[in-house]
Design a protein around this motif. Structure first.
Motif, PDB file in Angstrom:
ATOM      1  N   MET A 313      53.118  30.371  29.042  1.00 52.57           N
ATOM      2  CA  MET A 313      51.857  31.005  29.434  1.00 52.57           C
ATOM      3  C   MET A 313      52.068  32.500  29.578  1.00 52.57           C
ATOM      4  N   GLY A 314      51.005  33.258  29.391  1.00 54.96           N
ATOM      5  CA  GLY A 314      51.090  34.702  29.521  1.00 54.96           C
ATOM      6  C   GLY A 314      50.859  35.139  30.959  1.00 54.96           C
ATOM      7  N   LEU A 315      51.900  35.655  31.614  1.00 54.19           N
ATOM      8  CA  LEU A 315      51.744  36.125  32.988  1.00 54.19           C
ATOM      9  C   LEU A 315      50.855  37.363  33.042  1.00 54.19           C
ATOM     10  N   THR A 316      50.956  38.204  32.018  1.00 49.41           N
ATOM     11  CA  THR A 316      50.090  39.381  31.968  1.00 49.41           C
ATOM     12  C   THR A 316      48.631  38.948  31.885  1.00 49.41           C
ATOM     13  N   ARG A 317      48.351  37.978  31.017  1.00 46.02           N
ATOM     14  CA  ARG A 317      46.981  37.489  30.867  1.00 46.02           C
ATOM     15  C   ARG A 317      46.489  36.846  32.162  1.00 46.02           C
ATOM     16  N   PHE A 318      47.351  36.059  32.806  1.00 41.91           N
ATOM     17  CA  PHE A 318      46.952  35.386  34.039  1.00 41.91           C
ATOM     18  C   PHE A 318      46.652  36.407  35.134  1.00 41.91           C
ATOM     19  N   ALA A 319      47.444  37.481  35.195  1.00 42.94           N
ATOM     20  CA  ALA A 319      47.215  38.518  36.202  1.00 42.94           C
ATOM     21  C   ALA A 319      45.879  39.219  35.972  1.00 42.94           C
ATOM     22  N   THR A 320      45.552  39.493  34.714  1.00 47.93           N
ATOM     23  CA  THR A 320      44.273  40.152  34.429  1.00 47.93           C
ATOM     24  C   THR A 320      43.097  39.259  34.792  1.00 47.93           C
ATOM     25  N   LEU A 321      43.256  37.955  34.587  1.00 48.88           N
ATOM     26  CA  LEU A 321      42.189  37.030  34.960  1.00 48.88           C
ATOM     27  C   LEU A 321      42.049  36.928  36.471  1.00 48.88           C
ATOM     28  N   LYS A 322      43.188  36.823  37.150  1.00 47.89           N
ATOM     29  CA  LYS A 322      43.156  36.633  38.600  1.00 47.89           C
ATOM     30  C   LYS A 322      42.539  37.823  39.310  1.00 47.89           C
ATOM     31  N   TYR A 323      42.875  39.045  38.842  1.00 53.00           N
ATOM     32  CA  TYR A 323      42.422  40.238  39.534  1.00 53.00           C
ATOM     33  C   TYR A 323      41.265  40.955  38.837  1.00 53.00           C
ATOM     34  N   GLY A 324      40.717  40.322  37.804  1.00 50.97           N
ATOM     35  CA  GLY A 324      39.559  40.900  37.131  1.00 50.97           C
ATOM     36  C   GLY A 324      39.855  42.214  36.435  1.00 50.97           C
ATOM     37  N   ILE A 325      41.054  42.342  35.873  1.00 47.86           N
ATOM     38  CA  ILE A 325      41.466  43.568  35.182  1.00 47.86           C
ATOM     39  C   ILE A 325      41.016  43.476  33.726  1.00 47.86           C
ATOM     40  N   LYS A 326      40.160  44.368  33.303  1.00 43.99           N
ATOM     41  CA  LYS A 326      39.585  44.298  31.963  1.00 43.99           C
ATOM     42  C   LYS A 326      40.447  44.992  30.912  1.00 43.99           C
ATOM     43  N   ASP A 327      41.302  45.910  31.322  1.00 48.86           N
ATOM     44  CA  ASP A 327      42.130  46.668  30.382  1.00 48.86           C
ATOM     45  C   ASP A 327      43.576  46.592  30.847  1.00 48.86           C
ATOM     46  N   ILE A 328      44.443  45.952  30.046  1.00 46.94           N
ATOM     47  CA  ILE A 328      45.829  45.755  30.492  1.00 46.94           C
ATOM     48  C   ILE A 328      46.598  47.064  30.600  1.00 46.94           C
ATOM     49  N   ARG A 329      46.065  48.127  30.037  1.00 50.08           N
ATOM     50  CA  ARG A 329      46.731  49.418  30.189  1.00 50.08           C
ATOM     51  C   ARG A 329      46.704  49.889  31.638  1.00 50.08           C
ATOM     52  N   GLU A 330      45.787  49.341  32.430  1.00 46.69           N
ATOM     53  CA  GLU A 330      45.745  49.666  33.860  1.00 46.69           C
ATOM     54  C   GLU A 330      47.017  49.199  34.573  1.00 46.69           C
TER      55      GLU A 330
END
Length: 343
Positions: A313-330
């Protein structure tokens, strides 16, 4: 004007000589007054611009301001050194000071990906898994061949690999640790190995050249797809803190057969489509499948006796979903990350 250039140089030399002989903050304060006080050498030098002919004021101002800035920087450097020495001396003379005592004040923060990785690690440890760290640099064999990705396999091109001069590669997926884990622990084994992966991709709101994944394996006797489905449902229910509906969709991975993508029922919209799930009411969160017998055999495990499944699983993707981050560059923006400060 040559005279002022000479005068600026002389004042710099005087300041450097004076500071070289200063060993305490009291003497340093005397030097500060001598050069920067109301009647100090630097103060008078800069203020004397009023007596300079108009056509020379610009050059005079540039030279004297540069001298002042140099002098301030030189003085501040000396003060920083003496402040540090004074602090060290105070600590050494204090019988109550113990450097081994942790600070009561918590500073810094955990990265959202680290938070998610730690949460998943605790979930898996509660289910009997060991946590291993994957390598960021691997042999081509472990990254590809040991996972049934031959030199002519199309997946080799899809992953846009970074090759190193010594023939090794920056790992393109955390699955690259599988062969090493099989050989280290044998079977039965339950292990996860979170880590960073690299692919030569264009950076945008949803792609980066570096991202975090979590790979896991469970190998034992009599393991089936039913075990896999139940397991994925349990993991994501624990992760979201509520009962989660899960489905498997047929997919293809070279190292598993059969292979699946794992979707979870969207927790943000339920049965009402939303933007997070792209109005499908499902969110793809992982890939998985039954480990191919050849992969087990290459890892030294008897595939006739043991079966198992792998999941990633993608931890980066899961983090963006959990915290509502729309741009992974953040996730590289220090100001943005301050909100995750330690509590």
């Amino acid at each position: 004007m040559e005279n002022i250039e000479s005068k600026c140089g002389k004042i710099k030399e005087e300041l450097e000589t004076r500071l070289a002989n200063v060993s305490d903050l009291k003497t340093l304060e005397e030097v500060r007054i001598e050069f920067f006080g109301k009647s100090g050498k630097i103060t008078l030098l800069v203020g004397d611009i009023r007596n300079v002919p108009n056509e020379q004021k610009k050059k005079y101002g540039e030279l004297t301001n540069a001298t002042k800035e140099y002098a301030i920087a030189y003085f501040d450097d000396k003060k920083a050194v003496l402040d540090h020495l004074a602090l060290v001396a105070e600590q050494q003379n204090s019988t109550a000071y113990d450097m081994s005592v942790p600070s009561k004040k918590k500073v810094g923060s955990l990265h959202p990906v680290t938070i998610v990785a730690n949460e998943f690690s605790e979930i898996f440890k509660s289910m009997g898994f060991i946590v291993e760290q994957g390598n960021e640099i691997e042999t081509e064999y472990n990254n590809f061949e040991a996972l049934r990705i031959g030199k002519d396999h199309p997946a080799r091109d899809m992953q846009d690999t970074f090759y190193l001069e010594d023939g090794r590669v920056l790992v393109t997926h955390t699955s690259s640790a599988q062969n090493r884990i099989y050989k280290q622990y044998g079977a039965p084994v339950r292990a996860i190995f979170p880590g960073r992966s690299y692919r030569n991709e264009d950076v945008d709101a949803t792609h980066d050249v570096s991202f975090f994944q979590l790979e896991g394996i469970l190998v034992d006797e009599n393991i089936t797809v039913a075990n896999l489905l139940y397991f994925m449902k349990s993991v994501f229910s624990k992760a979201f803190g509520r009962e989660i509906e899960v489905r498997l969709r047929p997919y293809f991975f070279p190292f598993t057969e059969p292979s699946f993508e794992v979707d979870v029922k969207c927790i943000y919209c339920g049965d009402t489509p939303c933007k997070v799930c792209k109005e499908t009411t499902w969110i793809e969160l992982a890939g998985c499948g039954m480990i191919h017998p050849e992969v087990l055999e290459m890892g030294g495990i008897d595939s006739k006796k043991y079966r198992g499944f792998a999941f990633g699983m993608g931890l980066t993707r899961f983090a963006t979903l959990k915290y509502g981050i729309k741009d992974i560059r953040e996730l590289h923006n220090l100001n943005f990350l301050k909100q995750f400060g330690l509590k």
